[in-house]
Each structure stands twice: as structure tokens, then as C-alpha cells.
Design a protein around this motif. Structure first.
Motif, PDB file in Angstrom:
ATOM      1  N   THR A   3       8.261 -33.662 -45.165  1.00  0.00           N
ATOM      2  CA  THR A   3       7.374 -34.060 -46.255  1.00  0.00           C
ATOM      3  C   THR A   3       6.252 -33.029 -46.377  1.00  0.00           C
ATOM      4  N   GLU A   4       5.551 -33.108 -47.498  1.00  0.00           N
ATOM      5  CA  GLU A   4       4.452 -32.147 -47.712  1.00  0.00           C
ATOM      6  C   GLU A   4       3.401 -32.308 -46.610  1.00  0.00           C
ATOM      7  N   ALA A   5       3.127 -33.577 -46.246  1.00  0.00           N
ATOM      8  CA  ALA A   5       2.100 -33.821 -45.218  1.00  0.00           C
ATOM      9  C   ALA A   5       2.509 -33.246 -43.881  1.00  0.00           C
ATOM     10  N   GLU A   6       3.824 -33.353 -43.548  1.00  0.00           N
ATOM     11  CA  GLU A   6       4.293 -32.870 -42.245  1.00  0.00           C
ATOM     12  C   GLU A   6       4.152 -31.351 -42.103  1.00  0.00           C
ATOM     13  N   GLY A   7       4.274 -30.648 -43.217  1.00  0.00           N
ATOM     14  CA  GLY A   7       4.195 -29.191 -43.171  1.00  0.00           C
ATOM     15  C   GLY A   7       2.777 -28.678 -43.018  1.00  0.00           C
ATOM     16  N   ARG A   8       1.797 -29.512 -43.321  1.00  0.00           N
ATOM     17  CA  ARG A   8       0.412 -29.026 -43.293  1.00  0.00           C
ATOM     18  C   ARG A   8      -0.172 -29.095 -41.879  1.00  0.00           C
ATOM     19  N   LEU A   9      -1.170 -28.248 -41.666  1.00  0.00           N
ATOM     20  CA  LEU A   9      -1.877 -28.239 -40.384  1.00  0.00           C
ATOM     21  C   LEU A   9      -2.828 -29.428 -40.356  1.00  0.00           C
ATOM     22  N   ARG A  10      -2.762 -30.191 -39.285  1.00  0.00           N
ATOM     23  CA  ARG A  10      -3.591 -31.399 -39.233  1.00  0.00           C
ATOM     24  C   ARG A  10      -4.993 -31.032 -38.734  1.00  0.00           C
ATOM     25  N   LEU A  11      -5.970 -31.688 -39.311  1.00  0.00           N
ATOM     26  CA  LEU A  11      -7.365 -31.425 -38.908  1.00  0.00           C
ATOM     27  C   LEU A  11      -8.035 -32.738 -38.518  1.00  0.00           C
ATOM     28  N   THR A  12      -8.667 -32.735 -37.359  1.00  0.00           N
ATOM     29  CA  THR A  12      -9.490 -33.880 -36.960  1.00  0.00           C
ATOM     30  C   THR A  12     -10.932 -33.405 -36.911  1.00  0.00           C
ATOM     31  N   VAL A  65       2.484 -18.344 -33.268  1.00  0.00           N
ATOM     32  CA  VAL A  65       2.626 -19.358 -32.216  1.00  0.00           C
ATOM     33  C   VAL A  65       2.444 -20.749 -32.827  1.00  0.00           C
ATOM     34  N   ARG A  66       3.053 -21.731 -32.194  1.00  0.00           N
ATOM     35  CA  ARG A  66       2.992 -23.102 -32.719  1.00  0.00           C
ATOM     36  C   ARG A  66       1.542 -23.610 -32.710  1.00  0.00           C
ATOM     37  N   LEU A  67       1.147 -24.282 -33.743  1.00  0.00           N
ATOM     38  CA  LEU A  67      -0.177 -24.906 -33.785  1.00  0.00           C
ATOM     39  C   LEU A  67      -0.036 -26.240 -34.504  1.00  0.00           C
ATOM     40  N   ASP A  68      -0.392 -27.351 -33.812  1.00  0.00           N
ATOM     41  CA  ASP A  68      -0.232 -28.676 -34.419  1.00  0.00           C
ATOM     42  C   ASP A  68      -1.499 -29.144 -35.122  1.00  0.00           C
ATOM     43  N   THR A  69      -2.625 -28.918 -34.440  1.00  0.00           N
ATOM     44  CA  THR A  69      -3.866 -29.544 -34.905  1.00  0.00           C
ATOM     45  C   THR A  69      -5.047 -28.603 -34.765  1.00  0.00           C
ATOM     46  N   VAL A  70      -5.991 -28.735 -35.680  1.00  0.00           N
ATOM     47  CA  VAL A  70      -7.301 -28.114 -35.491  1.00  0.00           C
ATOM     48  C   VAL A  70      -8.276 -29.260 -35.245  1.00  0.00           C
ATOM     49  N   VAL A  71      -9.062 -29.133 -34.193  1.00  0.00           N
ATOM     50  CA  VAL A  71     -10.109 -30.127 -33.969  1.00  0.00           C
ATOM     51  C   VAL A  71     -11.440 -29.429 -34.215  1.00  0.00           C
ATOM     52  N   LEU A  72     -12.208 -29.965 -35.128  1.00  0.00           N
ATOM     53  CA  LEU A  72     -13.533 -29.404 -35.414  1.00  0.00           C
ATOM     54  C   LEU A  72     -14.570 -30.269 -34.722  1.00  0.00           C
ATOM     55  N   GLU A  73     -15.201 -29.725 -33.676  1.00  0.00           N
ATOM     56  CA  GLU A  73     -16.323 -30.440 -33.066  1.00  0.00           C
ATOM     57  C   GLU A  73     -17.575 -29.991 -33.794  1.00  0.00           C
ATOM     58  N   THR A  83      -6.677 -27.219 -49.289  1.00  0.00           N
ATOM     59  CA  THR A  83      -6.078 -28.488 -49.697  1.00  0.00           C
ATOM     60  C   THR A  83      -4.539 -28.410 -49.657  1.00  0.00           C
ATOM     61  N   ARG A  84      -3.989 -27.203 -49.814  1.00  0.00           N
ATOM     62  CA  ARG A  84      -2.524 -27.064 -49.758  1.00  0.00           C
ATOM     63  C   ARG A  84      -2.018 -26.936 -48.325  1.00  0.00           C
ATOM     64  N   HIS A  85      -2.893 -26.439 -47.433  1.00  0.00           N
ATOM     65  CA  HIS A  85      -2.414 -26.114 -46.086  1.00  0.00           C
ATOM     66  C   HIS A  85      -2.928 -27.053 -44.988  1.00  0.00           C
ATOM     67  N   ILE A  86      -3.951 -27.836 -45.315  1.00  0.00           N
ATOM     68  CA  ILE A  86      -4.554 -28.669 -44.260  1.00  0.00           C
ATOM     69  C   ILE A  86      -4.519 -30.143 -44.641  1.00  0.00           C
ATOM     70  N   LEU A  87      -4.158 -30.964 -43.674  1.00  0.00           N
ATOM     71  CA  LEU A  87      -4.185 -32.408 -43.884  1.00  0.00           C
ATOM     72  C   LEU A  87      -5.327 -32.968 -43.034  1.00  0.00           C
ATOM     73  N   LEU A  88      -6.358 -33.475 -43.698  1.00  0.00           N
ATOM     74  CA  LEU A  88      -7.478 -34.051 -42.939  1.00  0.00           C
ATOM     75  C   LEU A  88      -7.018 -35.400 -42.386  1.00  0.00           C
ATOM     76  N   ASP A  89      -6.742 -35.380 -41.093  1.00  0.00           N
ATOM     77  CA  ASP A  89      -6.097 -36.507 -40.435  1.00  0.00           C
ATOM     78  C   ASP A  89      -7.080 -37.656 -40.214  1.00  0.00           C
ATOM     79  N   GLU A  90      -8.211 -37.330 -39.620  1.00  0.00           N
ATOM     80  CA  GLU A  90      -9.111 -38.397 -39.196  1.00  0.00           C
ATOM     81  C   GLU A  90     -10.519 -37.859 -38.964  1.00  0.00           C
ATOM     82  N   ILE A  91     -11.510 -38.678 -39.266  1.00  0.00           N
ATOM     83  CA  ILE A  91     -12.888 -38.352 -38.865  1.00  0.00           C
ATOM     84  C   ILE A  91     -13.245 -39.321 -37.742  1.00  0.00           C
ATOM     85  N   ILE A  92     -13.414 -38.759 -36.554  1.00  0.00           N
ATOM     86  CA  ILE A  92     -13.793 -39.587 -35.403  1.00  0.00           C
ATOM     87  C   ILE A  92     -15.275 -39.333 -35.152  1.00  0.00           C
ATOM     88  N   VAL A  93     -16.056 -40.378 -35.040  1.00  0.00           N
ATOM     89  CA  VAL A  93     -17.480 -40.202 -34.747  1.00  0.00           C
ATOM     90  C   VAL A  93     -17.803 -40.918 -33.444  1.00  0.00           C
TER      91      VAL A  93
END
Ligand SMILES: Nc1nc2c(ncn2[C@@H]2O[C@H](COP(=O)(O)OP(=O)(O)OP(=O)(O)O)[C@@H](O)[C@H]2O)c(=O)[nH]1
Length: 309
Positions: A2-11, A93-101, A122-132
Motif C-alpha cells: 500500500t502507499e502507506a507501507e512504502g513510506r518512511l514512518r515518523l514518530t 541500507v534498510r530504514l523503517d522509522t525516523v524518531v524525532l526527539e 508528504t509523499r515519502h513520510i507517514l507521520l505515525d504517531e505523536i508521543i508526548v
């Protein structure tokens, strides 16, 4: 795929100064909760400290000297675009997620908005979750004194209460979180380890948060530490400084080179932690203490240190 699966996930990992973001993230990375992750760590002060811990768990990009929700927003967009580019290259190299602290002074909402508004991201990144993360020990004082803490909580998809091991009663804070952001799941973690929360007893009232209007944000003040400084008078000086400034100093962070190694010194409000040994090699910013707060007379602080140490 799916389109979402192909994007880099961002937390996005947010929370007030000293809430426990780096501590929680270190543990989460160690446990592999984010898969193969790249961490972007943002610090408001020019002197980054957090990356020293995070580097042992993977690739880290440091954005220091500005907050990614405002002054350093363009740097964040550029860093994210760079990661997307690198990932799409052949043989990457494989990259699943970017975590922005984020820095403790950041509001996650404008960060999320800026990412969603960028035509490339917006085409390449899926904003997965905002954890506070919310400081179980100091969260109530932070909420009462600075509207930023409230904005951070309101922006979250998920809230994690930290320091439950040190906080005698979290119920009022929990009731306040439920009022500020009823849609967010609330859990707790001590030094990154999940901490079970019993059901919130009925009838616990949330804090009465009055609108404080605009409040000047806390400002980082770097203080150079004298070479070969004697540790005992320095500790006395620091305790006196925190006592005199009361709640005006909200965060203390610094790396001190000693014969025993590089020591990370840190405190949140008046709670100062025992120093931790940091991995070498040293950084040019060692032997600097950063005080983050309001109405700090930097020259006076520096003079008092020179006199005592
Ligand atoms: N008792 C206790 N202390 C904690 C916990 N989590 C973090 N701390 C302490 O709180 C202080 C701040 O933790 P950090 O992880 O550096 O907080 P941060 O949110 O990354 O800080 P900034 O990046 O400066 O905003 C450190 O002294 C930690 O050891 C916890 O669950 N329990």
C-alpha cells in the motif's frame, strides 16, 4: 504494497524540558520498538548532550541551537528530505522509522503541520504517531507555569507519564491529562520500562488550569566551567544556585571532564541527578553547563562561579 507501507514512518517524541524523552527513547531503541531507526534529536541549546546516549543505538542527526517547531523548522525539513533521498537510492541500507526527539521547548503541532504541508515529505513520510511524555514528578508545576506543557499534551496521540517511581501520586495529573486530551491513551514508564497504572479512582478532580496568556519561554544560558575545577565547591555552588533561583531554572545540563572521565550532570528544577559517565571521545562543548530558565542574570551567575570554584 500500500502507499502507506512504502513510506518512511515518523514518530514525533515530545514533552517538556527534562520530562524523560532521551531516557525513554534509549530504552525503546534498545528494545527494538522502532525497528531500524534513525533518530533526529533537537536541542534548543547550542550544546547537544542527548546524542551521546542515543548514538550507541543507531544513526543520529543532531539539530542543535534552535527549536524545530519554529527557528529550526527549515533544518528539520531539510534533514527529513535528506533521509528520504538516501532511502530511495539504489542499495540504500534498510530504514523503517525516523524518531524525532524534539527539544523540550517545542510544540509538536506546528512540526506535524510543517511536515504535512511539505510537498516532498508528504509523499515519502507517514507521520505515525505523536508521543508526548509528561513528567510525573514536575508535570503539575510545569502545567501551572507554562502554557507550552498544555499545548504539548493537546497535540499528542499518546501520553506517557514518566518518573512514576519517584512521584507519590499521579492521579490528579492523570485526571488533568484526561481533561486536556480525552482521546489520547495514557500509560506510564519508569526509566523507559512500562509501569502498570491502576484504574483512575472515581471523583479525582483535574487541576484548575488558569489561562496564563503569553509567557516568555525559558532560555538556555551556557556557563563555561573553569578547567580543573574542584568538584566539591562546584556542587555546593550548584545547589545554592538552584535554591536561590527557585522555579526560574527549569533544567540544568552539562558535561564536565574529570580525572574519572566525562560526567553528565543534569537536573530538572531542583532535582539534581547523580552524575553519569559518558562515553568518550569528548566534545568541544565539554566543560559547559547549560541552565535553562527565565530571568537568569548570566553575568552574575558566571561571576559567582568564578568566585567560588
Ligand atoms: N526517577 C526517574 N527519573 C527519570 C525517569 N526518566 C527520566 N528520569 C530522569 O530525569 C532527568 C531528565 O531525563 P531526560 O531523559 O534527559 O529528559 P529529556 O526529556 O530528554 O530532557 P531534555 O532533552 O533536556 O528536555 C534525568 O536525570 C533522568 O535520569 C524516570 O522514569 N524515573
Amino acid at each position: 504494497m500500500t502507499e502507506a507501507e512504502g513510506r518512511l514512518r515518523l514518530t514525533i517524541l515530545g514533552g517538556y524540558l527534562g520530562a524523560g524523552k532521551t531516557t525513554w527513547l534509549r530504552h525503546a531503541l534498545y528494545e527494538g520498538r522502532f525497528g531500524k531507526a534513525h533518530v533526529i534529536v533537537n536541542e534548543a541549546a547550542e550544546i547537544p548532550v542527548d546524542d551521546a546516549f542515543l548514538r550507541s543505538s543507531g544513526e543520529v542527526t543532531v539539530l542543535a541551537g534552535g527549536c524545530v517547531c519554529c527557528t529550526a523548522r527549515a533544518d528539520l525539513i531539510a534533514a527529513l528530505r535528506g533521509l528520504c533521498d538516501a532511502r530511495s537510492r539504489a542499495g540504500a541500507v534498510r530504514l523503517d522509522t525516523v524518531v524525532l526527539e524534539t527539544s523540550g521547548l517545542a510544540d509538536p503541532a506546528p512540526i506535524a503541520e510543517a511536515i504535512r504541508a511539505d510537498p516532498v515529505l508528504t509523499r515519502h513520510i507517514l507521520l505515525d504517531e505523536i508521543i508526548v511524555l509528561v513528567d510525573g514528578l514536575h508535570g503539575a508545576a510545569q502545567l501551572a507555569s507554562d502554557p507550552l506543557g498544555r499545548h504539548q499534551i493537546e497535540a499528542a496521540d499518546r501520553l506517557i507519564l514518566t518518573k512514576p517511581d519517584a512521584a507519590p501520586d499521579l492521579n490528579r495529573l492523570r485526571a488533568t491529562l484526561a481533561r486536556l486530551n480525552p482521546g489520547a491513551e495514557v500509560t506510564a514508564a519508569a526509566h523507559g520500562v512500562d509501569w502498570p497504572l491502576p484504574p483512575l479512582p472515581a471523583g479525582v478532580l483535574p487541576m484548575d488550569l488558569v489561562e496564563t496568556g503569553d509567557v516568555a519561554p525559558p532560555v538556555p544560558v551556557p556557563v563555561a566551567l573553569p578547567e580543573g575545577m574542584d568538584w566539591s565547591p562546584f556542587s555546593v555552588w550548584l545547589s545554592a544556585l538552584l535554591h536561590v533561583h527557585g522555579d526560574r531554572i527549569v533544567r540544568v545540563k552539562g558535561v564536565v571532564r574529570t580525572p574519572a572521565g566525562r560526567l553528565l550532570l543534569q537536573g530538572v528544577r531542583r532535582t539534581v541527578q547523580s552524575p553519569e559517565i559518558l562515553p568518550d571521545p569528548g566534545a568541544p562543548t565539554d566543560d559547559t553547563l547549560v541552565l535553562i530558565g527565565r530571568d537568569i542574570d548570566a553575568d552574575r551567575v558566571r561571576r559567582s562561579l568564578q568566585k567560588l570554584v
